[in-house]
Every structure is written in structure tokens, then in C-alpha cells.
Design a protein around this motif. Structure first.
Motif, PDB file in Angstrom:
ATOM      1  N   VAL A  35      -9.909  -8.225  -2.264  1.00  0.00           N
ATOM      2  CA  VAL A  35      -8.754  -8.398  -1.376  1.00  0.00           C
ATOM      3  C   VAL A  35      -7.817  -7.189  -1.467  1.00  0.00           C
ATOM      4  N   THR A  36      -7.427  -6.838  -2.678  1.00  0.00           N
ATOM      5  CA  THR A  36      -6.402  -5.803  -2.852  1.00  0.00           C
ATOM      6  C   THR A  36      -6.863  -4.425  -2.369  1.00  0.00           C
ATOM      7  N   VAL A  37      -8.070  -4.020  -2.730  1.00  0.00           N
ATOM      8  CA  VAL A  37      -8.539  -2.681  -2.352  1.00  0.00           C
ATOM      9  C   VAL A  37      -8.666  -2.550  -0.843  1.00  0.00           C
ATOM     10  N   ASN A  38      -9.222  -3.563  -0.190  1.00  0.00           N
ATOM     11  CA  ASN A  38      -9.406  -3.476   1.262  1.00  0.00           C
ATOM     12  C   ASN A  38      -8.079  -3.548   2.013  1.00  0.00           C
ATOM     13  N   VAL A  39      -7.137  -4.346   1.525  1.00  0.00           N
ATOM     14  CA  VAL A  39      -5.810  -4.406   2.150  1.00  0.00           C
ATOM     15  C   VAL A  39      -5.096  -3.065   1.998  1.00  0.00           C
ATOM     16  N   LEU A  40      -5.193  -2.453   0.824  1.00  0.00           N
ATOM     17  CA  LEU A  40      -4.555  -1.148   0.610  1.00  0.00           C
ATOM     18  C   LEU A  40      -5.190  -0.073   1.486  1.00  0.00           C
ATOM     19  N   ASN A  41      -6.485  -0.173   1.736  1.00  0.00           N
ATOM     20  CA  ASN A  41      -7.149   0.781   2.626  1.00  0.00           C
ATOM     21  C   ASN A  41      -6.535   0.746   4.019  1.00  0.00           C
ATOM     22  N   VAL A  42      -6.240  -0.463   4.494  1.00  0.00           N
ATOM     23  CA  VAL A  42      -5.624  -0.607   5.820  1.00  0.00           C
ATOM     24  C   VAL A  42      -4.157  -0.202   5.783  1.00  0.00           C
ATOM     25  N   TRP A  67       7.131  12.529   4.172  1.00  0.00           N
ATOM     26  CA  TRP A  67       7.235  12.187   2.762  1.00  0.00           C
ATOM     27  C   TRP A  67       7.021  10.696   2.521  1.00  0.00           C
ATOM     28  N   GLN A  68       7.418   9.871   3.489  1.00  0.00           N
ATOM     29  CA  GLN A  68       7.172   8.428   3.353  1.00  0.00           C
ATOM     30  C   GLN A  68       5.671   8.139   3.412  1.00  0.00           C
ATOM     31  N   HIS A  69       4.980   8.820   4.319  1.00  0.00           N
ATOM     32  CA  HIS A  69       3.518   8.684   4.382  1.00  0.00           C
ATOM     33  C   HIS A  69       2.877   9.127   3.071  1.00  0.00           C
ATOM     34  N   VAL A  70       3.338  10.261   2.549  1.00  0.00           N
ATOM     35  CA  VAL A  70       2.784  10.799   1.305  1.00  0.00           C
ATOM     36  C   VAL A  70       3.057   9.850   0.144  1.00  0.00           C
ATOM     37  N   GLY A  71       4.272   9.287   0.093  1.00  0.00           N
ATOM     38  CA  GLY A  71       4.606   8.346  -0.972  1.00  0.00           C
ATOM     39  C   GLY A  71       3.736   7.105  -0.946  1.00  0.00           C
ATOM     40  N   ILE A  72       3.507   6.545   0.262  1.00  0.00           N
ATOM     41  CA  ILE A  72       2.640   5.369   0.401  1.00  0.00           C
ATOM     42  C   ILE A  72       1.210   5.719   0.015  1.00  0.00           C
ATOM     43  N   LEU A  73       0.758   6.901   0.423  1.00  0.00           N
ATOM     44  CA  LEU A  73      -0.603   7.341   0.100  1.00  0.00           C
ATOM     45  C   LEU A  73      -0.799   7.438  -1.411  1.00  0.00           C
ATOM     46  N   ILE A  74       0.159   8.055  -2.114  1.00  0.00           N
ATOM     47  CA  ILE A  74       0.044   8.207  -3.565  1.00  0.00           C
ATOM     48  C   ILE A  74       0.066   6.842  -4.255  1.00  0.00           C
ATOM     49  N   ALA A  75       1.002   5.973  -3.841  1.00  0.00           N
ATOM     50  CA  ALA A  75       1.115   4.646  -4.461  1.00  0.00           C
ATOM     51  C   ALA A  75      -0.162   3.846  -4.262  1.00  0.00           C
ATOM     52  N   CYS A  76      -0.690   3.870  -3.038  1.00  0.00           N
ATOM     53  CA  CYS A  76      -1.921   3.116  -2.751  1.00  0.00           C
ATOM     54  C   CYS A  76      -3.106   3.689  -3.517  1.00  0.00           C
ATOM     55  N   ASN A  77      -3.203   5.020  -3.570  1.00  0.00           N
ATOM     56  CA  ASN A  77      -4.315   5.653  -4.282  1.00  0.00           C
ATOM     57  C   ASN A  77      -4.300   5.300  -5.769  1.00  0.00           C
ATOM     58  N   ILE A 123      -7.530  -0.656  -9.852  1.00  0.00           N
ATOM     59  CA  ILE A 123      -8.324  -1.813  -9.420  1.00  0.00           C
ATOM     60  C   ILE A 123      -9.790  -1.419  -9.257  1.00  0.00           C
ATOM     61  N   GLY A 124     -10.015  -0.236  -8.673  1.00  0.00           N
ATOM     62  CA  GLY A 124     -11.385   0.215  -8.439  1.00  0.00           C
ATOM     63  C   GLY A 124     -12.165   0.454  -9.717  1.00  0.00           C
ATOM     64  N   THR A 125     -11.485   0.977 -10.749  1.00  0.00           N
ATOM     65  CA  THR A 125     -12.150   1.192 -12.039  1.00  0.00           C
ATOM     66  C   THR A 125     -12.590  -0.139 -12.641  1.00  0.00           C
ATOM     67  N   MET A 126     -11.695  -1.113 -12.621  1.00  0.00           N
ATOM     68  CA  MET A 126     -12.029  -2.434 -13.159  1.00  0.00           C
ATOM     69  C   MET A 126     -13.160  -3.075 -12.366  1.00  0.00           C
ATOM     70  N   ASP A 127     -13.075  -2.940 -11.037  1.00  0.00           N
ATOM     71  CA  ASP A 127     -14.117  -3.510 -10.180  1.00  0.00           C
ATOM     72  C   ASP A 127     -15.452  -2.816 -10.403  1.00  0.00           C
ATOM     73  N   GLY A 128     -15.426  -1.478 -10.560  1.00  0.00           N
ATOM     74  CA  GLY A 128     -16.664  -0.735 -10.758  1.00  0.00           C
ATOM     75  C   GLY A 128     -17.388  -1.142 -12.031  1.00  0.00           C
ATOM     76  N   GLY A 165     -14.607  -6.468   5.377  1.00  0.00           N
ATOM     77  CA  GLY A 165     -14.529  -5.627   4.192  1.00  0.00           C
ATOM     78  C   GLY A 165     -14.296  -6.442   2.937  1.00  0.00           C
ATOM     79  N   ILE A 166     -13.415  -7.445   3.042  1.00  0.00           N
ATOM     80  CA  ILE A 166     -13.137  -8.315   1.894  1.00  0.00           C
ATOM     81  C   ILE A 166     -14.384  -9.120   1.525  1.00  0.00           C
ATOM     82  N   VAL A 167     -15.032  -9.697   2.547  1.00  0.00           N
ATOM     83  CA  VAL A 167     -16.250 -10.479   2.302  1.00  0.00           C
ATOM     84  C   VAL A 167     -17.334  -9.610   1.674  1.00  0.00           C
ATOM     85  N   SER A 168     -17.456  -8.369   2.137  1.00  0.00           N
ATOM     86  CA  SER A 168     -18.502  -7.482   1.610  1.00  0.00           C
ATOM     87  C   SER A 168     -18.356  -7.269   0.112  1.00  0.00           C
ATOM     88  N   SER A 169     -17.100  -7.172  -0.353  1.00  0.00           N
ATOM     89  CA  SER A 169     -16.856  -6.938  -1.775  1.00  0.00           C
ATOM     90  C   SER A 169     -17.006  -8.203  -2.615  1.00  0.00           C
TER      91      SER A 169
END
Length: 245
Positions: A114-121, A132-142, A148-153, A220-224
Motif C-alpha cells: 500500500v505505502t510504496v504504491n501510494v507514494l509512487n503516485v 523546491w516543494q516538488h523537490v522536497g516531496i520527491l526527497i521525502a517520498c524517496n 519500506i522497500g528494503t524491508m519489503d525486499g 499496483g497494490i494487488v500486484s505487491s
């Protein structure tokens, strides 16, 4: 031309006569993966590939639609990479040492789905934001996705390792996963085709990508989530791997 073995023909006839039982793996040897589980892996890859076809256009939106300064995007990339370099080794090693049960691993995978796919969108949204707002959101989401991705992997690797004690059976998963990718590949290229015909549909590039990403978000959520339902036949939570009955 190589002759198809009689065993293969018998398997096909059995599947046609009793499809449900065949999918569940009726009469297959112990430790072998059922056709149903192979379909789960294929469907997971197909749906994930479809979804990433839209969320994967993130760089296109930032550069061609939002016109964000490349130096600012480079800064976001550097910060995200430094976080990734420091987070992955320590978190991955810690998780790898933990003897987590199958239920814990499945919970991690389902929360991550749920979290990874929602953050992708979320990274695609505009809403009149500044560079700068776009960049800030990008860094926070990444950074959040990296944790989350490390734990999931790690959870996915442990689940895949436990689906069968036989390497040949685990190898079949790779074959079916690749088949799923081939199925989803066509849809993943749909944004490019729609953007080429945007004058016909009277939609902007942003609308095509954003609407497509939102429509395919559930897929995307179902796939994961799908691969968390496969049966575990080897217990890796003990000192020595034990085959489960």
C-alpha cells in the motif's frame, strides 16, 4: 521436432478435466510449487509492470511538464542516493539477521504494497507546487520508500527462498515471472501511445499520466500483495532450515 512426453499430455488432460484441483496441485510431489502459485507470481509481475508504466513517467513530468531546474533534481537525486547508501546495508543486514515468522513477513509485504504504491503516485502530483516543494516531496517520498522497500525486499527474498526446498522449483518462479512481465509490458507502454494521440483525446500529458496512475493504483497494490499468499515449505526461522510438512 522433439516429441512431447506422455507425462506432459497426462498433465494437460488432468488440467482440462479437473481445473480447480489441477490449480491447487493435485497429486504433485511434496515440495513442488502448484500451478496456482506460479500464476500468482506471473499475475503479480504483470500487474506491477502495468502500474509502473504510468508512475515510471515521473522524470518526464518533472523535466518536460513541470520544468523543474535540473540542478534541483540532481540535488534531490544525490540526497536520495546518500540515504539509500546508508540505509540499505544497515537495515537490510538487521532484517536478514532477524528470524521473522511467515506471518510477520507477510504483514511487512502487505503494508509495503500500500505505502510504496501510494507514494509512487504522490510523487506525480502537481497542484501548482514550486520547484523546491516538488523537490522536497520527491526527497521525502524517496527516503520513505527506501526504508519500506528494503524491508519489503528482504521479506520477499525470504518468502521466495521458502516456497520450495528444490532449486529447480524456485527456478520455475523466474520463468513465470518473466511471462508475467511480457503480458504487462504492452499496457506499460500505453502512456506513450496516448501522449502521441493527445490531440485526439484532448488530454494533457499530466492528465494522461496522473489519471492512468490513479486508475492502476489498485492493481499496483494487488500486484505487491499476491506473492504473500504463496505456501511456505521450508522454515528459515530456525538455526537450520527445516522442511515443513
Amino acid at each position: 521436432m522433439k516429441k512431447i512426453p506422455n507425462e506432459t499430455w497426462a498433465n494437460i488432460r488432468q488440467g482440462l478435466r479437473h481445473p480447480i484441483a489441477w490449480l491447487k496441485g493435485m497429486d504433485i510431489p511434496e515440495g513442488h510449487i502448484t500451478p496456482w502459485e506460479l500464476l500468482l507470481f506471473a499475475a503479480s509481475k504483470a500487474l506491477g509492470t502495468m502500474s509502473s508504466g504510468f508512475t515510471g513517467r515521473q522524470d518526464f513530468l518533472y523535466k518536460e511538464v513541470y520544468r523543474i531546474d535540473l540542478k534541483k533534481l540532481s540535488l534531490a537525486g544525490i540526497i536520495s542516493s546518500l540515504w539509500d547508501a546508508s540505509n540499505d546495508p544497515f537495515l537490510g543486514a538487521w532484517m536478514d539477521r532477524k528470524r521473522m515468522g511467515i506471518n510477520t513477513l507477510r504483514t511487512i509485504m502487505r503494508i509495503s504494497a500500500v505505502t510504496v504504491n501510494v507514494l509512487n503516485v504522490a510523487k506525480l502530483f502537481d497542484g501548482g507546487l514550486s520547484d523546491w516543494q516538488h523537490v522536497g516531496i520527491l526527497i521525502a517520498c524517496n527516503c520513505a520508500q527506501d526504508i519500506i522497500g528494503t524491508m519489503d525486499g528482504v521479506a520477499q527474498q525470504k518468502i521466495r527462498a521458502g516456497i520450495s526446498p528444490f532449486s529447480q522449483q524456485r527456478g520455475r518462479v523466474s520463468v513465470w515471472t518473466n511471462m508475467g512481465y511480457q503480458v504487462g509490458w504492452g499496457v506499460s507502454n500505453l502512456p506513450v501511445a496516448l501522449m502521441a494521440l493527445r490531440d485526439i483525446f484532448h488530454l494533457s500529458d499530466y492528465q494522461i499520466i496522473m489519471v492512468g496512475a490513479l486508475i492502476l493504483l489498485p492493481l499496483g497494490i494487488v500486484s505487491s500483495v499476491l506473492t504473500s499468499f504463496v505456501r511456505q515449505r521450508v522454515d528459515f526461522t530456525r538455526e537450520q532450515p527445516v522442511r515443513l510438512e
